[in-house]
Motif scaffolding. Structure first.
Motif, PDB file in Angstrom:
ATOM      1  N   UNK A 318       0.859  -1.191   0.000  1.00 14.12           N
ATOM      2  CA  UNK A 318       0.000   0.000   0.000  1.00 14.12           C
ATOM      3  C   UNK A 318       0.889   1.233   0.000  1.00 14.12           C
ATOM      4  N   UNK A 319       0.726   2.123  -0.960  1.00 17.62           N
ATOM      5  CA  UNK A 319       1.550   3.331  -0.926  1.00 17.62           C
ATOM      6  C   UNK A 319       1.040   4.306   0.131  1.00 17.62           C
ATOM      7  N   UNK A 320       1.968   5.116   0.653  1.00 14.73           N
ATOM      8  CA  UNK A 320       1.562   6.127   1.624  1.00 14.73           C
ATOM      9  C   UNK A 320       1.308   7.459   0.931  1.00 14.73           C
ATOM     10  N   UNK A 321       1.989   7.650  -0.207  1.00 16.00           N
ATOM     11  CA  UNK A 321       1.842   8.904  -0.943  1.00 16.00           C
ATOM     12  C   UNK A 321       1.934   8.621  -2.427  1.00 16.00           C
ATOM     13  N   UNK A 322       1.035   9.225  -3.198  1.00 17.19           N
ATOM     14  CA  UNK A 322       1.154   9.184  -4.657  1.00 17.19           C
ATOM     15  C   UNK A 322       1.524  10.585  -5.105  1.00 17.19           C
ATOM     16  N   UNK A 352       5.377   3.841   2.996  1.00 13.96           N
ATOM     17  CA  UNK A 352       5.289   4.498   4.302  1.00 13.96           C
ATOM     18  C   UNK A 352       6.666   5.008   4.732  1.00 13.96           C
ATOM     19  N   UNK A 355       7.953   7.922   2.647  1.00 10.55           N
ATOM     20  CA  UNK A 355       7.160   9.141   2.800  1.00 10.55           C
ATOM     21  C   UNK A 355       7.249   9.715   4.203  1.00 10.55           C
ATOM     22  N   UNK A 356       7.960   9.011   5.082  1.00 17.05           N
ATOM     23  CA  UNK A 356       7.995   9.455   6.473  1.00 17.05           C
ATOM     24  C   UNK A 356       8.894  10.682   6.627  1.00 17.05           C
TER      25      UNK A 356
ATOM     26  N   UNK B   2      -6.867   2.604  -1.180  1.00 13.95           N
ATOM     27  CA  UNK B   2      -7.141   2.998   0.204  1.00 13.95           C
ATOM     28  C   UNK B   2      -7.378   4.496   0.307  1.00 13.95           C
ATOM     29  N   UNK B   4      -5.932   6.118   2.798  1.00 14.15           N
ATOM     30  CA  UNK B   4      -4.927   6.523   3.774  1.00 14.15           C
ATOM     31  C   UNK B   4      -3.826   7.346   3.112  1.00 14.15           C
ATOM     32  N   UNK B   5      -4.025   7.664   1.848  1.00 19.67           N
ATOM     33  CA  UNK B   5      -2.987   8.413   1.145  1.00 19.67           C
ATOM     34  C   UNK B   5      -2.787   9.777   1.784  1.00 19.67           C
ATOM     35  N   UNK B   6      -1.507  10.101   1.976  1.00 19.09           N
ATOM     36  CA  UNK B   6      -1.205  11.392   2.598  1.00 19.09           C
ATOM     37  C   UNK B   6      -1.152  12.478   1.541  1.00 19.09           C
ATOM     38  N   UNK B   7      -1.765  13.601   1.851  1.00 16.65           N
ATOM     39  CA  UNK B   7      -1.649  14.768   0.983  1.00 16.65           C
ATOM     40  C   UNK B   7      -0.775  15.777   1.717  1.00 16.65           C
ATOM     41  N   UNK B  12       8.742  16.157  -0.327  1.00 16.67           N
ATOM     42  CA  UNK B  12       8.281  14.927   0.298  1.00 16.67           C
ATOM     43  C   UNK B  12       9.422  14.094   0.863  1.00 16.67           C
ATOM     44  N   UNK B  13      10.622  14.626   0.770  1.00 17.31           N
ATOM     45  CA  UNK B  13      11.762  13.945   1.389  1.00 17.31           C
ATOM     46  C   UNK B  13      12.509  14.965   2.238  1.00 17.31           C
TER      47      UNK B  13
END
Ligand code: SF4
Ligand code: SF4
Lengths: 440, 311
Positions: A318-322, A352, A355-356, B2, B4-7, B12-13
């Motif tokens: 499951x990706x955390x960010x697209x 995850x 993207x953390x 899902x 749960x995707x973060x916006x 992003x790094x």
């Protein structure tokens, strides 16, 4: 040029650099928004039920700063729907169900170019926009008095982590770039061309050196190898590091005699001039820890992220960010229905772990942000001025010069939302200005 | 898919640099001075260090707890303050004074102003000055336990005509003073570590020590040795390397740092030669801390593409 501008060393993660570009199978459906460029939305000329082929025009440029749009598949228009743009506005989008044939429109043929006017007409029809950045219509960019063009700067500095679509284009499409350069120099009188490439892209540098030899009779192409420091590919940064010229805040490159064109845009101009096939597909880097088989994919415009990922073996977790684009400047999207558009250079599915980000804590006034900013801005001070809603201080701090490259946030040990605050500060200044104008 | 995707807004790094990481580096860079102080002044030094660090961390934790703020001791900045405070105190200081100093540094100077990043002056320096005035702590000089005390008077309190201590002794720290300030060798080791780890830049320490050196050189009638003795004495190195470079209370840009170092150097020189106190480092840094917001606003970088420069 006295000094190099500051920047940061980002992790490269260019896993896809040495893999060949793979052409995508026909997607099931494509969703093509009417805004894929800067300027007015294109005006729809098809309706539900129409049959279209690859290259069939589905929307006209509306006004001077706009670009036409063409179908990227053959099939049937099934729906016209609202499409939410990244800036929150809405525009119509055409949904086309592919028949799987990918048959080209028979009317497509190479444009006849024998003058500056016919070249401009052809570029307008091509639907080509700046593919590396904001999507500025290419025909508008080149439509200047040729005597103003001192340098054509080609952007081959692909500095975002993961993203390699420009790099592979330089390696694979030198011939298209050569064709475009010949025509542009012939009809626009461009003599000096400089391409800036970062030193970590050896194969692209070699390919461009070969190109330089090839076009010797038409123009001088100087291959400038630049340090692999982010954001080398920022337009103003690149102009400074290749020509030594400083573009004043609020001005365009042409104001200092430069036109900057991304290498993939140039290759696309070349292929259009040879075949007449407008901009209907885009080379996109598909990567991120969640993608099973990261690679560069030549995809029809309008293909959804979901179909792109599926083509690359699917997602393993499951990706955390697209993300649309690279991790330094890219946009996150809420779901995988988001389509590839003209200026998409990458789509990333970050895990995850990738993207953390560290927790945001108090600013310790370390100065890392201002000492890293390529433009010498003072992000910590900008954030403070924004907190106080001090428009005067924000002007004084030149927040509008910020290119939102992300270096400041990247290095901040307190992980302050500096880029976000700069964006808010710019929006705040715009509002203040609008208020003032309304009063006056 | 899902939901749960973060916006989030880019980037992003992140570089991975953190406040805690920086503070950890500062602590590491102070270890040579801590060890040297213990060797020179005896094991009681360690006791002073332990009390100061524990008191600083404890007071910050307690303060955060009382005002129900997120705990911040994990960023190690309170530990750094405690360590710096201890290294600026003589080994024979009464322990209760250490606790009062820590209370002043953490609660009065740091927490009441809003915690890390908000203190207008350096907590350890300010506490040192406070203690000097309140207890006269600095006049209770400690003397090295490893050498005979005759050769080890601190040069700054030497009267007219007294013999200068040996330069090598000064460099190694075999003279009287605070726990961490005497051994210049250990302090320079820490400086190199901080430079290599890019925690600080050379500007403030070099401008500061350089200014004191040049001024003393002329004051001493162009006598190289006396000028050298002057910079090796007292708390100049620990102040210039570790206290004056405190992020929160020093300027951000290179130009600002040079001005800060120059100003601190001049003030230190003036106090040392003309003031009533033998030592001027703490006052100099404190004063420059107060000027820092102004220096910062005078020395911002020129923004690329704004004003003047013609393209
Ligand atoms: S980098 Fe972060 S902590 Fe350092 S001054 Fe800038 S905002 Fe503050
Ligand atoms: S202030 Fe703007 S231009 Fe400067 S580093 Fe931050 S995002 Fe980039």
């Amino acid at each position: 040029m006295a000094f190099s501008l500051h920047g940061v060393h980002v992790p490269h993660r260019k896993h896809t650099q040495d893999k060949p570009v793979v052409r995508m199978d026909a997607p099931n459906t494509v969703v093509i928004p009417m805004v894929m460029h800067i300027g007015k939305p294109a005006r729809l000329i098809v309706k539900v039920g129409d049959f279209v082929k690859v290259g069939t025009k589905i929307a006209e440029a509306d006004g001077a700063v706009s670009a036409p749009i063409h179908s990227s598949v053959s099939g049937k228009v099934v729906k016209i729907q609202d499409f939410l743009l990244s800036n929150g506005a809405k525009a119509p989008a055409v949904v086309i169900e592919s028949d799987g044939e990918m048959a080209s429109d028979e009317t497509i043929k190479a444009p006849v170019v024998d003058s500056k006017e016919s070249l401009m007409a052809a570029l307008t029809e091509s639907g080509i926009v700046g593919l590396g950045g904001a999507g500025f219509p290419t025909h508008v960019k080149f439509n200047v008095d040729p005597s103003r063009i001192e340098y054509l700067v080609i952007n081959g500095a692909e500095c975002e982590p993961y993203v390699t679509s420009d790099t592979v284009t330089m390696v694979e499409r030198g011939a298209d770039m050569a064709y475009a350069l010949r025509v542009l120099s012939k009809y626009l009188g461009i003599k000096n061309v400089i391409i800036g490439i970062e030193s970590n892209k050896k194969t692209a540098v070699a390919s461009m050196q070969k190109l330089s030899e090839e076009v010797k009779d038409a123009c001088t192409l100087q291959v400038k190898v630049l340090p692999a420091v982010y954001p080398q590919g920022g337009e103003k940064v690149l102009i400074y590091h290749t020509t030594g010229k400083v573009v004043p805040v609020g001005k365009l490159p042409i104001d200092v005699g430069c036109i900057v064109v991304n290498c993939t845009t140039l290759a696309t101009i070349g292929s259009y001039l040879q075949t007449g096939m407008p901009l209907v597909e885009k080379c996109v880097t598909v990567d991120g820890g969640a993608v099973k088989n990261p690679q560069n994919v030549l995809a029809p415009i309008g293909t959804s992220m979901a179909e792109m990922f599926a083509f690359c073996g699917g997602l393993t977790v499951e990706p955390a960010k697209l993300i649309y684009g690279g991790p330094m400047m890219g946009l996150t999207v809420p779901d995988d229905t988001a389509p590839v558009i003209k200026n998409t250079n990458a789509i990333l599915a970050l895990t995850e772990k990738e993207a953390r980000l560290p927790k945001t804590t108090a600013c310790i006034r370390c100065g890392a942000c201002t000492n890293t900013c390529p433009f010498g801005l003072a992000p910590a001070a900008i954030s403070k001025a924004l907190e106080k809603k001090d428009a005067e201080a924000l002007e004084e701090l030149s927040v509008n010069a910020c290119m939102e490259c992300g270096c400041c946030s990247f290095v901040c040990p307190a992980n302050r939302p500096l880029v976000q605050n700069n964006k808010l500060a710019k929006a705040f200044l715009r509002e203040e200005k609008a208020k003032e104008e309304a009063k006056a | 898919m899902n939901n749960k995707l973060k916006l989030a807004v880019s980037p992003h790094i992140h570089s991975g640099q953190s406040t805690a990481g920086i503070m950890r580096d500062v602590i590491i860079s102070l270890l040579p001075a801590t060890i040297a102080g213990t060797v020179i002044f005896g094991l009681r030094s360690l006791l002073v260090v332990a009390i100061c660090v524990a008191a600083c961390v404890g007071f910050e934790a307690l303060f955060n707890f009382i005002i129900k703020k997120d705990q911040t001791i994990g960023d190690f900045s309170a530990a750094v303050t405690g360590l710096l405070l201890a290294l600026n105190l003589p080994a024979n200081i009464p322990l209760w004074q250490c606790v009062v100093g820590a209370l002043f540094a953490i609660v009065v100077v740091k927490c009441l102003f809003g915690g890390i990043g908000c203190n207008p002056v350096n907590p350890a320096i300010t506490a040192r000055v406070f203690m000097l005035i309140a207890f006269g702590s600095m006049t209770v000089q400690a003397f090295p336990t490893v050498v005979d005390t005759v050769s080890s008077a601190t040069p700054l309190s030497l009267g007219e005509g007294a013999a200068m201590p040996d330069l090598l002794d000064l460099f190694l720290g075999l003279n009287g003073g605070a726990i961490g300030e005497t051994c210049v060798l250990a302090l320079v080791l820490g400086f190199v570590y901080l430079l290599v780890r890019r925690v600080i830049t050379w500007h403030i320490p070099v401008a500061y020590i350089g200014t004191v050196f040049v001024c003393s050189f002329f004051m001493e009638g162009m006598d190289f040795t006396s000028a050298l003795a002057m910079i090796l004495s007292g708390g100049l190195f620990i102040g210039a390397i570790f206290m004056a470079t405190d992020y929160v209370t020093s300027p951000a840009t290179a130009a600002g740092k040079l001005i800060f170092g120059l100003g601190a150097g001049l003030i230190t020189f003036v106090i040392r030669y003309f003031g009533v106190y033998p030592e001027g480092v703490s006052f100099a840094i404190l004063f420059m801390n107060i000027l820092t917001p102004y220096i910062d606003s005078w020395t911002r970088h020129k923004v690329f593409g704004v004003g003047g420069k013609k393209a």
